[in-house]
Design a protein around this motif. Structure first.
Motif, PDB file in Angstrom:
ATOM      1  N   VAL A   1      36.564   5.272 -30.853  1.00  0.00           N
ATOM      2  CA  VAL A   1      37.304   4.166 -30.262  1.00  0.00           C
ATOM      3  C   VAL A   1      38.470   3.822 -31.179  1.00  0.00           C
ATOM      4  N   VAL A   2      39.650   3.631 -30.594  1.00  0.00           N
ATOM      5  CA  VAL A   2      40.831   3.268 -31.365  1.00  0.00           C
ATOM      6  C   VAL A   2      41.092   1.782 -31.180  1.00  0.00           C
ATOM      7  N   ARG A   3      41.145   1.055 -32.279  1.00  0.00           N
ATOM      8  CA  ARG A   3      41.395  -0.382 -32.216  1.00  0.00           C
ATOM      9  C   ARG A   3      42.726  -0.684 -32.908  1.00  0.00           C
TER      10      ARG A   3
ATOM     11  N   VAL B   1      34.823   3.773 -34.966  1.00  0.00           N
ATOM     12  CA  VAL B   1      35.982   2.951 -34.634  1.00  0.00           C
ATOM     13  C   VAL B   1      37.047   3.214 -35.679  1.00  0.00           C
ATOM     14  N   LYS B   2      38.252   3.529 -35.233  1.00  0.00           N
ATOM     15  CA  LYS B   2      39.383   3.701 -36.133  1.00  0.00           C
ATOM     16  C   LYS B   2      40.399   2.596 -35.848  1.00  0.00           C
ATOM     17  N   THR B   3      40.975   2.051 -36.890  1.00  0.00           N
ATOM     18  CA  THR B   3      41.979   1.004 -36.736  1.00  0.00           C
ATOM     19  C   THR B   3      43.353   1.583 -37.018  1.00  0.00           C
ATOM     20  N   ALA B   4      44.252   1.509 -36.032  1.00  0.00           N
ATOM     21  CA  ALA B   4      45.596   2.067 -36.188  1.00  0.00           C
ATOM     22  C   ALA B   4      46.514   1.484 -35.128  1.00  0.00           C
ATOM     23  N   THR B   5      47.810   1.620 -35.344  1.00  0.00           N
ATOM     24  CA  THR B   5      48.797   1.187 -34.369  1.00  0.00           C
ATOM     25  C   THR B   5      49.159   2.370 -33.491  1.00  0.00           C
TER      26      THR B   5
ATOM     27  N   ARG C   1      34.670   3.497 -44.823  1.00  0.00           N
ATOM     28  CA  ARG C   1      35.649   3.756 -45.862  1.00  0.00           C
ATOM     29  C   ARG C   1      37.035   3.780 -45.242  1.00  0.00           C
ATOM     30  N   VAL C   2      38.035   3.963 -46.083  1.00  0.00           N
ATOM     31  CA  VAL C   2      39.392   4.205 -45.599  1.00  0.00           C
ATOM     32  C   VAL C   2      39.575   5.713 -45.504  1.00  0.00           C
ATOM     33  N   ALA C   3      39.847   6.195 -44.312  1.00  0.00           N
ATOM     34  CA  ALA C   3      39.994   7.635 -44.084  1.00  0.00           C
ATOM     35  C   ALA C   3      41.455   8.047 -44.225  1.00  0.00           C
ATOM     36  N   GLY C   4      41.660   9.283 -44.607  1.00  0.00           N
ATOM     37  CA  GLY C   4      43.004   9.821 -44.713  1.00  0.00           C
ATOM     38  C   GLY C   4      43.467  10.390 -43.380  1.00  0.00           C
ATOM     39  N   PRO C   5      44.628  11.065 -43.346  1.00  0.00           N
ATOM     40  CA  PRO C   5      45.142  11.665 -42.113  1.00  0.00           C
ATOM     41  C   PRO C   5      44.062  12.486 -41.405  1.00  0.00           C
TER      42      PRO C   5
END
Length: 244
Positions: free
Chosen positions: A88-90, A166-170, A208-212
């Motif tokens: 899911v992209v938030r 869940v990934k958080t991104a614009t 965690r904070v994931a990279g590309p």
């Protein structure tokens, strides 16, 4: 993320949009028709097995879209906002940096394959993995190559009966769509928050904070590949789909 949280975030987005846009009734009909067409056509096996939770999220999205009368580009983005496969992209900001993905260990490919309810994907372009592991519930299989800052990690899992991450991104900036032949992938260009979803009503748990990262679906299995540049990641994804 439940329908109430989704609705609240969509309303916040709507408040920032300029007035005007297409007729709300036409939007509702078009969106519902598209959902129905995808279910009937069954272009992907997972489409026919969407859980009621996803259906509620779609319904919530349609309701808010109709209420806001948002513009076509935003409507398209909202359609993808619900996610891809088991991710899911938030909407949210990127992070300044990320640590290397954690290495996997403990299993052989044969052992891992016996513990998951799907056929593991092993990209030939990456060669045999240096480490393999499966979560205790048998839902997530991870492979890694290299170590330290050079670690490449491939997670794969079935997105049913509910999403897993869940990934958080614009959207449109840090997260963009990439064409992989007849299917699409999400490319997350910047470090971003990664959270784990529980099957129940437990809030997402920060990992965690994931990279590309590149996320796509192959034969109903969601794959997220972290630690490579976009061009290399896309080439690997295409190879798993027989398109490159």
């Amino acid at each position: 993320m439940d329908e109430h949280a989704l609705g609240a975030e969509l309303r916040e987005l709507g408040a920032s949009l300029p007035p005007g846009g297409p007729d709300p009734d036409a939007v509702a009909v078009a969106v519902l028709d598209r959902i129905a067409a995808e279910d009937v056509a069954g272009s992907a096996p997972a489409a026919r097995r969407r859980p009621s939770r996803r259906a509620r999220l779609v319904a919530a999205t349609v309701a808010v879209v109709v209420a806001l009368g948002v513009t076509p580009p935003v409507r398209a983005a909202l359609g993808e906002w619900l996610g891809i496969g088991g991710v899911v992209v938030r909407p949210g900001p990127s992070q300044p940096s990320a640590s290397a993905p954690p290495p996997a260990a403990g299993l052989t490919m044969d052992q891992a394959g016996e513990l998951v309810p799907f056929e593991p994907v092993q990209p030939a372009r990456l060669g045999p993995p240096d480490g393999v592991e499966v979560t205790a519930d048998g839902r997530l299989l991870a492979m890694t190559w290299g170590d330290g800052t050079e670690t490449v990690r491939l997670d794969q899992f079935d997105g049913r009966p509910s999403p897993l991450f869940v990934k958080t991104a614009t959207l449109g900036e840090e997260a963009t769509l990439v064409a992989l032949g007849d299917t699409d992938a999400w490319w997350f260009a910047e470090p971003h928050d990664l959270e784990l979803l529980d099957d129940g009503d437990v809030p997402p748990q920060s990992i965690r904070v994931a990279g590309p990262t590149l996320v796509w679906v192959a034969d109903g299995v969601t794959l997220r590949l972290e630690g490579l540049e976009r061009e290399h990641a896309v080439a690997i994804a295409r190879s798993t789909l027989g398109t490159g």
